[in-house]
Motif scaffolding. Structure first.
Motif, PDB file in Angstrom:
ATOM      1  N   ARG A  14       0.957  -1.212   0.112  1.00  0.00           N
ATOM      2  CA  ARG A  14       0.118  -0.028  -0.005  1.00  0.00           C
ATOM      3  C   ARG A  14       1.000   1.238  -0.117  1.00  0.00           C
ATOM      4  O   ARG A  14       0.926   1.834  -1.080  1.00  0.00           O
ATOM      5  N   ASP A  15       1.467   1.599   1.211  1.00  0.00           N
ATOM      6  CA  ASP A  15       2.267   2.936   1.125  1.00  0.00           C
ATOM      7  C   ASP A  15       3.481   2.840   0.234  1.00  0.00           C
ATOM      8  O   ASP A  15       3.841   3.769  -0.318  1.00  0.00           O
ATOM      9  N   HIS A 206       5.734   4.643  12.486  1.00  0.00           N
ATOM     10  CA  HIS A 206       5.549   4.487  11.138  1.00  0.00           C
ATOM     11  C   HIS A 206       6.545   5.604  10.773  1.00  0.00           C
ATOM     12  O   HIS A 206       6.358   6.654  10.659  1.00  0.00           O
ATOM     13  N   HIS A 208       9.320   7.008   7.799  1.00  0.00           N
ATOM     14  CA  HIS A 208       9.821   7.091   6.282  1.00  0.00           C
ATOM     15  C   HIS A 208      11.188   7.569   6.497  1.00  0.00           C
ATOM     16  O   HIS A 208      11.791   8.054   7.407  1.00  0.00           O
ATOM     17  N   ASN A 248       9.266   4.217   2.901  1.00  0.00           N
ATOM     18  CA  ASN A 248       9.304   3.765   4.255  1.00  0.00           C
ATOM     19  C   ASN A 248      10.650   3.109   4.571  1.00  0.00           C
ATOM     20  O   ASN A 248      11.321   2.774   3.833  1.00  0.00           O
TER      21      ASN A 248
HETATM   22 MG    MG Z   1       3.475   6.411   4.998  1.00  0.00          MG
END
Ligand code: MG
Ligand code: HMG
Length: 298
Positions: A14-15, A206, A208, A248
């Protein structure tokens, strides 16, 4: 769950893929998720049911979700921005979803065309339906350590939004450094402040890796007590509405670090490295995972 166990939430499909220039066909996305399902990962965010005009890379969400092998014991949450997305996800059988907002007004407007309060109002029907239908809802808070439009983001804003999502019924709140500008002491202080309002067991981080700080940030948050970490295989992606945000942190690198610290993830690193190398080949780009680079060097 023992204190030594960390749950990795794999967000690559997804990301990762939402921000890759290459548009992978649905069957390649399905093959990626099927590979990830056999690595021992317990949670794989499969896709998002957002507007295809906003994120064309994931316009095939329904096809992908229906095509993947649902391995017992593995969760396949999907991102939904509103009730329309929730209904699309439910039509194809999703049983876990994630809603997303931000700690910064400016970013939220660019990302979902709504202010923070307005976006939370949009989640209300999603959370009500989810409660009635037994669907688990994760909540993301973006820009927790900085915003591409606003700059500094006060910790109090992060705490307020995270607590609100938790009160509304999100079982887990993922704190996102969307543009990867955070550094370890700030990450830790932010987590500590949120954990004063939301139980640590309901929090995830989360990161990046734009500024190369992600592993250091994760380590400082582990020391503070978090045990759920989001990452993307091969370090792909970023948010299309956060200028300059790179991928990420790579799942392979997180798993390598955790295992090196004597922590458990349940993930087979060799299989994860193989999946990451395979994905990089599909995307025709070098992997962003240092571990995969090291392990696959000729
Ligand atoms: Mg993200
Ligand atoms: P809008 O244009 O304000 O929405 O977008 P609208 O309600 O006015 O609808 C406009 C059109 O979109 C309509 O179609 C709707 O039917 C359609 P039209 O009549 O023009 O043909 N539409 C939808 N279609 C399919 N699925 C839906 C849906 N909703 C409306 N769910 C909206 C508002 C929220 C829809 C839009 O801004 C959007 O989809 N944004 C998503 C942006 C996105 O996906 N960003 C990346 C994910 S967030 C992220 O990466 C951060 C995270 O990783 C954490 C971190 O790193 O910080 C989670």
């Amino acid at each position: 769950m023992n204190d030594n166990h960390v749950r990795i939430v794999e967000v690559g499909p997804r990301d990762g893929l939402q921000n890759e220039k290459a548009m992978l066909p649905a069957d390649v996305k399905i093959a990626l998720i099927d590979r990830l399902s056999s690595t021992g990962l317990a949670t794989i965010e499969a896709t998002s049911f957002v507007s295809p005009k906003w994120v064309p890379q994931l316009a095939d969400a329904a096809e992908v979700f229906q095509g993947i092998r649902k391995v017992p014991g593995v969760s396949y949450p999907v991102l939904v921005p509103n009730e329309q997305g929730y209904r699309r996800a439910r039509e194809v059988g999703a049983t876990e979803v994630a809603v997303f907002t931000a700690a910064s007004e400016a970013f939220n407007r660019k990302n979902i065309n709504a202010g923070i309060d307005e976006s939370i109002e949009r989640f209300r029907p999603v959370l009500e339906l989810a409660r009635a239908e037994g669907v688990k809802v994760r909540g993301y808070v973006s820009t927790v350590l900085g915003c591409p439009y606003q700059g500094e983001v006060p910790v109090a804003d992060v705490v307020r939004v995270a607590a609100r999502l938790h009160q509304l019924g999100c079982h887990e709140i993922s704190l996102g450094d969307t543009i990867g500008v955070g550094t370890p002491a700030k990450a830790r202080a932010m987590l500590k402040a949120v954990a004063a309002e939301v139980p640590m067991a309901a929090l995830a981080v989360h990161f990046h890796d734009t500024y190369g700080q992600a592993l250091a940030n994760i380590l400082s948050c582990l020391e503070e007590g978090v045990r759920v970490v989001d990452s993307a295989v091969s370090g792909t992606g970023g948010c299309p509405y956060a200028k300059g945000a790179t991928g990420n942190v790579a799942s392979e690198d997180v798993v390598y670090m955790l295992h090196g610290m004597g922590m458990e993830t349940g993930v087979n690193l060799d299989l994860l490295v193989a999946a990451g190398a395979w994905l990089a080949a599909q995307l025709h780009k070098e992997t962003a995972s240092r571990v995969t680079r090291a392990r696959t060097a000729a």
